[in-house]
Motif scaffolding. Structure first.
Motif, PDB file in Angstrom:
ATOM      1  N   LEU A 190       6.550   7.594  -0.947  1.00 29.43           N
ATOM      2  CA  LEU A 190       5.711   6.903   0.034  1.00 29.43           C
ATOM      3  C   LEU A 190       5.393   5.475  -0.408  1.00 29.43           C
ATOM      4  O   LEU A 190       5.069   5.232  -1.574  1.00 29.43           O
ATOM      5  CB  LEU A 190       4.412   7.673   0.248  1.00 29.43           C
ATOM      6  N   PRO A 191       5.448   4.503   0.519  1.00 25.45           N
ATOM      7  CA  PRO A 191       5.176   3.107   0.173  1.00 25.45           C
ATOM      8  C   PRO A 191       3.738   2.908  -0.297  1.00 25.45           C
ATOM      9  O   PRO A 191       2.796   3.405   0.318  1.00 25.45           O
ATOM     10  CB  PRO A 191       5.437   2.354   1.486  1.00 25.45           C
ATOM     11  N   ILE A 192       3.575   2.141  -1.360  1.00 25.05           N
ATOM     12  CA  ILE A 192       2.260   1.918  -1.944  1.00 25.05           C
ATOM     13  C   ILE A 192       1.391   1.051  -1.040  1.00 25.05           C
ATOM     14  O   ILE A 192       0.186   1.288  -0.901  1.00 25.05           O
ATOM     15  CB  ILE A 192       2.402   1.260  -3.332  1.00 25.05           C
ATOM     16  N   ASP A 232      12.778   9.346   7.298  1.00 24.90           N
ATOM     17  CA  ASP A 232      11.856   8.748   8.268  1.00 24.90           C
ATOM     18  C   ASP A 232      11.669   7.256   8.014  1.00 24.90           C
ATOM     19  O   ASP A 232      11.550   6.462   8.959  1.00 24.90           O
ATOM     20  CB  ASP A 232      10.495   9.446   8.207  1.00 24.90           C
ATOM     21  N   SER A 233      11.636   6.862   6.756  1.00 24.48           N
ATOM     22  CA  SER A 233      11.359   5.468   6.403  1.00 24.48           C
ATOM     23  C   SER A 233      12.515   4.539   6.737  1.00 24.48           C
ATOM     24  O   SER A 233      12.312   3.436   7.241  1.00 24.48           O
ATOM     25  CB  SER A 233      11.031   5.351   4.910  1.00 24.48           C
ATOM     26  N   ILE A 285       4.646   0.641  -9.596  1.00 25.93           N
ATOM     27  CA  ILE A 285       4.976  -0.041  -8.349  1.00 25.93           C
ATOM     28  C   ILE A 285       3.747  -0.757  -7.789  1.00 25.93           C
ATOM     29  O   ILE A 285       2.831  -0.116  -7.265  1.00 25.93           O
ATOM     30  CB  ILE A 285       5.504   0.956  -7.292  1.00 25.93           C
ATOM     31  N   PRO A 286       3.672  -2.081  -7.890  1.00 26.96           N
ATOM     32  CA  PRO A 286       2.584  -2.804  -7.227  1.00 26.96           C
ATOM     33  C   PRO A 286       2.811  -2.816  -5.714  1.00 26.96           C
ATOM     34  O   PRO A 286       3.947  -2.900  -5.242  1.00 26.96           O
ATOM     35  CB  PRO A 286       2.700  -4.234  -7.791  1.00 26.96           C
ATOM     36  N   VAL A 329       8.778  -2.019 -10.688  1.00 22.53           N
ATOM     37  CA  VAL A 329       9.748  -2.229  -9.613  1.00 22.53           C
ATOM     38  C   VAL A 329       8.986  -2.542  -8.323  1.00 22.53           C
ATOM     39  O   VAL A 329       7.789  -2.286  -8.219  1.00 22.53           O
ATOM     40  CB  VAL A 329      10.660  -0.999  -9.405  1.00 22.53           C
ATOM     41  N   ASN A 330       9.687  -3.083  -7.351  1.00 24.29           N
ATOM     42  CA  ASN A 330       9.045  -3.477  -6.100  1.00 24.29           C
ATOM     43  C   ASN A 330       8.799  -2.274  -5.197  1.00 24.29           C
ATOM     44  O   ASN A 330       9.437  -1.226  -5.321  1.00 24.29           O
ATOM     45  CB  ASN A 330       9.886  -4.526  -5.377  1.00 24.29           C
ATOM     46  N   ASP A 331       7.873  -2.474  -4.258  1.00 22.02           N
ATOM     47  CA  ASP A 331       7.453  -1.405  -3.352  1.00 22.02           C
ATOM     48  C   ASP A 331       8.493  -1.186  -2.256  1.00 22.02           C
ATOM     49  O   ASP A 331       8.749  -2.072  -1.437  1.00 22.02           O
ATOM     50  CB  ASP A 331       6.103  -1.780  -2.730  1.00 22.02           C
TER      51      ASP A 331
END
Length: 290
Positions: free
Chosen positions: A120-122, A248-249, A153-154, A180-182
């Motif tokens: 899930l995205p942060i 889904d994403s 993940i920021p 790492v990137n979100d």
């Protein structure tokens, strides 16, 4: 960061609590029922004693002290004085979106929130709070006490100070962070979930057995564990939810979940935690036969 909240007492949450307690932190471990918490306490006690017997830890572990450092509770109000929270609830947006507003209300203003999520995205999770700069992701690997590296993940609003705080906490646990990137799935699960899903398709289509699939990876590529044994370790239900989140994403058919994964979850064949997944396991979750 002497006091840390851990939300969810499953395999991952219990492992996080165990690692924090052995690192000297006071831990507040929360789940929905006393039965789950009691089961986790028993599992942590067993794993601590086993690690001491086999010399798996560099320093001697005081099992009783580590267990005393963990407060097992169903009451979110016990988080009123924590400095850091690590959330490990089921990989479901519907469930997680109910948790973060509660955390926001009960935790002190300085508290950092870390989502132990695999997909899930942060930034989306941070939007559920009033403290987006203090929210980030920490993707622990399973089994948590044995894995020295995590993905950190920021989110879009996460500050460098929050990242530094998380890295400091992880260092006390003997863990190094790869930042790492979100993005849904981050690095590890963008690759791993596709691999496991495709391996499941091979079994589903009758191309190979689970034993044969994993033997290719362990024998030919030298992997310590094949993708389907890895699925059993993580939990087939967690694998399915992660694949569904990626599907889904990205709305990309390459993430279409294998029907066999859905069938196994419906049948309760979730891997080591249910003693049966792609492989069978003994009463303690150890592999019995393949």
């Amino acid at each position: 960061m002497s006091r840390v909240g851990v939300i969810g007492a499953g395999i991952m949450g219990g492992g996080v609590a165990q690692s924090l307690a052995t690192a000297g932190h006071d831990v507040v471990l929360i789940d929905v029922s006393k039965d789950i918490l009691d089961s986790t306490a028993t599992r942590i006690r067993t794993e601590l004693r086993l690690s001491r017997l086999v010399g798996a830890t560099k320093e001697p572990v005081d099992t009783d002290r580590a267990l005393r450092a963990i407060t097992f509770t169903t009451d979110y109000a016990d988080l009123h004085d924590v400095d850091f929270v690590i959330e490990n609830v089921t990989e479901s947006w519907e469930i997680k979106q109910r948790v973060y507003p509660v955390l926001d209300d009960v935790c002190p203003p300085h508290c950092v929130f870390a989502a132990n999520t695999s997909a899930l995205p942060i930034t989306r999770l941070a939007s559920l709070t009033r403290r987006a700069p203090q929210v980030l992701g920490i993707h622990f690997m399973n089994p948590v006490p044995m894995k020295p590296v995590v993905e950190l993940i920021p989110g879009h609003h996460t500050t460098p100070a929050t990242v530094a705080t998380a890295e400091e906490l992880l260092a006390t646990m003997g863990k190094t962070a790869i930042v790492v990137n979100d993005s849904p799935g981050f690095v590890s699960n963008r690759v791993l979930m596709l691999t496991i899903n495709e391996a499941a398709f091979l079994v589903h289509e009758g191309v190979a057995t689970a034993e044969q699939v994993d033997a290719v990876f362990t024998s030919c590529f030298g992997h310590p564990m094949g993708p389907l044994a890895t699925a059993d370790l993580i939990g087939v239900d967690t694998i399915l939810r992660s694949i569904e989140v990626l599907h889904d994403s990205f709305n990309d058919s390459k993430y279409r979940p294998c029907p066999l994964l859905k069938q196994m979850v419906d049948a309760g064949l979730q891997g080591r935690k249910t003693r049966q997944g792609f492989f069978s396991y003994g009463s303690h979750g150890w592999e019995a036969d393949r």
